[in-house]
Motif scaffolding. Structure first.
Motif, PDB file in Angstrom:
ATOM      1  N   ARG A 160       5.150  59.324  87.811  1.00 31.59           N
ATOM      2  CA  ARG A 160       4.131  58.342  88.171  1.00 31.59           C
ATOM      3  C   ARG A 160       4.071  58.088  89.668  1.00 31.59           C
ATOM      4  O   ARG A 160       3.290  57.281  90.135  1.00 31.59           O
ATOM      5  CB  ARG A 160       4.419  57.016  87.461  1.00 31.59           C
ATOM      6  CG  ARG A 160       4.412  57.115  85.942  1.00 31.59           C
ATOM      7  CD  ARG A 160       4.382  55.739  85.319  1.00 31.59           C
ATOM      8  NE  ARG A 160       5.561  54.960  85.672  1.00 31.59           N
ATOM      9  CZ  ARG A 160       6.674  54.936  84.957  1.00 31.59           C
ATOM     10  NH1 ARG A 160       6.766  55.664  83.854  1.00 31.59           N
ATOM     11  NH2 ARG A 160       7.706  54.199  85.328  1.00 31.59           N
ATOM     12  N   SER A 161       4.930  58.773  90.420  1.00 32.12           N
ATOM     13  CA  SER A 161       5.040  58.488  91.843  1.00 32.12           C
ATOM     14  C   SER A 161       4.369  59.561  92.672  1.00 32.12           C
ATOM     15  O   SER A 161       4.445  60.748  92.383  1.00 32.12           O
ATOM     16  CB  SER A 161       6.517  58.390  92.249  1.00 32.12           C
ATOM     17  OG  SER A 161       6.631  58.259  93.649  1.00 32.12           O
ATOM     18  N   SER A 162       3.712  59.129  93.729  1.00 33.34           N
ATOM     19  CA  SER A 162       3.132  60.071  94.678  1.00 33.34           C
ATOM     20  C   SER A 162       3.981  60.163  95.934  1.00 33.34           C
ATOM     21  O   SER A 162       3.589  60.775  96.925  1.00 33.34           O
ATOM     22  CB  SER A 162       1.709  59.633  95.057  1.00 33.34           C
ATOM     23  OG  SER A 162       1.737  58.339  95.651  1.00 33.34           O
ATOM     24  N   GLN A 163       5.155  59.527  95.913  1.00 35.39           N
ATOM     25  CA  GLN A 163       6.005  59.517  97.091  1.00 35.39           C
ATOM     26  C   GLN A 163       6.579  60.906  97.356  1.00 35.39           C
ATOM     27  O   GLN A 163       7.014  61.611  96.451  1.00 35.39           O
ATOM     28  CB  GLN A 163       7.163  58.538  96.914  1.00 35.39           C
ATOM     29  CG  GLN A 163       6.733  57.083  96.765  1.00 35.39           C
ATOM     30  CD  GLN A 163       7.939  56.193  96.599  1.00 35.39           C
ATOM     31  OE1 GLN A 163       8.792  56.127  97.466  1.00 35.39           O
ATOM     32  NE2 GLN A 163       8.011  55.511  95.470  1.00 35.39           N
ATOM     33  N   GLN A 164       6.610  61.256  98.632  1.00 34.88           N
ATOM     34  CA  GLN A 164       7.190  62.529  99.038  1.00 34.88           C
ATOM     35  C   GLN A 164       8.645  62.649  98.598  1.00 34.88           C
ATOM     36  O   GLN A 164       9.120  63.714  98.236  1.00 34.88           O
ATOM     37  CB  GLN A 164       7.109  62.674 100.566  1.00 34.88           C
ATOM     38  CG  GLN A 164       7.703  63.970 101.122  1.00 34.88           C
ATOM     39  CD  GLN A 164       6.889  65.185 100.721  1.00 34.88           C
ATOM     40  OE1 GLN A 164       5.690  65.089 100.536  1.00 34.88           O
ATOM     41  NE2 GLN A 164       7.545  66.313 100.592  1.00 34.88           N
ATOM     42  N   SER A 165       9.351  61.491  98.588  1.00 39.05           N
ATOM     43  CA  SER A 165      10.772  61.513  98.265  1.00 39.05           C
ATOM     44  C   SER A 165      11.029  62.106  96.897  1.00 39.05           C
ATOM     45  O   SER A 165      11.971  62.861  96.685  1.00 39.05           O
ATOM     46  CB  SER A 165      11.354  60.105  98.327  1.00 39.05           C
ATOM     47  OG  SER A 165      10.719  59.266  97.390  1.00 39.05           O
ATOM     48  N   LEU A 166      10.175  61.765  95.932  1.00 37.71           N
ATOM     49  CA  LEU A 166      10.428  62.207  94.579  1.00 37.71           C
ATOM     50  C   LEU A 166       9.872  63.597  94.307  1.00 37.71           C
ATOM     51  O   LEU A 166      10.283  64.253  93.362  1.00 37.71           O
ATOM     52  CB  LEU A 166       9.871  61.188  93.579  1.00 37.71           C
ATOM     53  CG  LEU A 166      10.581  59.830  93.634  1.00 37.71           C
ATOM     54  CD1 LEU A 166       9.972  58.875  92.628  1.00 37.71           C
ATOM     55  CD2 LEU A 166      12.066  59.967  93.396  1.00 37.71           C
ATOM     56  N   THR A 167       8.934  64.062  95.121  1.00 33.77           N
ATOM     57  CA  THR A 167       8.434  65.421  94.918  1.00 33.77           C
ATOM     58  C   THR A 167       9.470  66.449  95.332  1.00 33.77           C
ATOM     59  O   THR A 167       9.320  67.628  95.028  1.00 33.77           O
ATOM     60  CB  THR A 167       7.129  65.662  95.693  1.00 33.77           C
ATOM     61  OG1 THR A 167       7.380  65.548  97.102  1.00 33.77           O
ATOM     62  CG2 THR A 167       6.056  64.670  95.287  1.00 33.77           C
ATOM     63  N   ARG A 168      10.496  66.039  96.021  1.00 31.73           N
ATOM     64  CA  ARG A 168      11.572  66.960  96.392  1.00 31.73           C
ATOM     65  C   ARG A 168      12.467  67.308  95.192  1.00 31.73           C
ATOM     66  O   ARG A 168      13.182  68.301  95.214  1.00 31.73           O
ATOM     67  CB  ARG A 168      12.452  66.353  97.483  1.00 31.73           C
ATOM     68  CG  ARG A 168      11.790  66.196  98.832  1.00 31.73           C
ATOM     69  CD  ARG A 168      12.817  65.746  99.867  1.00 31.73           C
ATOM     70  NE  ARG A 168      12.181  65.458 101.133  1.00 31.73           N
ATOM     71  CZ  ARG A 168      11.888  66.370 102.049  1.00 31.73           C
ATOM     72  NH1 ARG A 168      12.170  67.644 101.800  1.00 31.73           N
ATOM     73  NH2 ARG A 168      11.325  66.028 103.177  1.00 31.73           N
TER      74      ARG A 168
END
Length: 305
Positions: free
Chosen positions: A146-154
């Motif tokens: 559910r997150s669009s944060q760069q941190s979690l796309t890693r």
């Protein structure tokens, strides 16, 4: 990113670093944490960086580095040193929650910019069950979707461990009297699998400690794959080929998956199809597509079979 086998390599051993160059593992994990004594951590860090830079782009495996835990001074020193040419990802140990990933990713953002790397290139594999807090916060990984944060796309995968968790909770051992994993560690394995599935990242099974027991490793890997894990940590080079074989779909698996995909392609409006006298439905199609993906076979190739 294919992660069937991930081989640990102590970063302070020149002999093991050189030997690892020809590894057939999908990824190497250059270890700056548990495999290195505190006094040798600065040496291990410098050796790791030199190795990464010297062999950048010259090998088939992905290069990961297990840094020290986020809440230690060594973690920032590790990241500041290793983020640069030749690195594909880090292994983040002793994670308490998704917040740890967010913080470490923010550090990596700045370091990638400094190194001139594409933002987000360095992926993160999390060791998710080494602390009691980590176990209690496993449900937080579903926020990844559910997150669009760069941190979690890693985030590229989750793995688990039993040894550090034993220490964290004060257990004398992680085994019952019959030698099987105690319930809390079976929970850790299951939680890892569920959290990785919720986040749609790779579930990577933990190491098999007896590196001389090839037959036992193969049996355990096949059971692990049946449960849903897609790869495994290796602690010895001799384990890598066995792990690669066990987590690669067999020819029979591939034929079956191709038949299912082709049958649904020929009947796109059907929820179930018959194959060799058996009815299969959409969940079987999802499993078939996953098997073909692991084997590196496209849907187009399967439909044309």
């Amino acid at each position: 990113m294919k992660l069937r086998s991930m081989l640990f390599v102590p970063a302070d051993s020149e002999k093991k670093l050189l030997k690892s160059i020809d590894s057939v593992a999908d990824a190497l994990i250059f270890d700056l944490e548990d495999a290195v004594t505190p006094a040798r951590k600065p040496l291990a860090r410098s050796m790791c960086v030199a190795h990464l830079r010297a062999h950048a782009g010259q090998h088939s495996w992905k290069a990961f580095v297990r840094i020290n835990p986020r809440n230690t001074p060594e973690a920032l020193e590790d990241l500041a040193a290793v983020i640069g040419p030749g690195i594909d990802g880090i292994v983040l140990p002793k994670v308490d929650s998704v917040r740890d990933i967010e913080l470490v990713s923010a550090y990596i953002d700045a370091l990638e910019i400094r190194a001139g790397l594409p933002l987000g290139q360095t992926r993160i594999l999390v060791v998710a069950t080494e602390t009691a807090s980590g176990m209690l916060n496993m449900s937080g990984y579903q926020a990844y979707l559910r997150s669009s944060q760069q941190s979690l796309t890693r985030l590229v995968g989750l793995t688990w461990g039993a040894e550090d968790l034993s220490t964290a909770i004060g257990a004398l051992t992680n085994r019952d009297s019959d030698g099987t994993l105690s319930h809390v560690y079976q929970m850790a394995r299951s939680f890892c699998l569920l959290a990785a599935s919720a986040a749609e990242v790779a579930p990577i099974d933990t190491l098999y400690a007896n590196f001389r027991d090839a037959e036992g490793l193969a049996t355990d890997c096949l059971e692990s794959r049946r449960r849903g894990f897609t790869g495994r940590i290796a602690i010895h080079p001799d384990q890598v080929e066995i792990i690669n074989r066990c987590y690669t779909p067999s020819e029979e698996d591939i034929r079956s998956a191709q038949a299912i995909v082709a049958a649904f392609a020929a009947n796109p409006d059907q929820g179930t199809v018959g194959i060799d006298g058996k009815m299969v439905d959409r969940p079987h199609l999802v499993q078939a597509l996953r098997a073909l993906s692991l084997a590196g076979i496209s849907v187009a190739e399967s439909v044309s079979v």
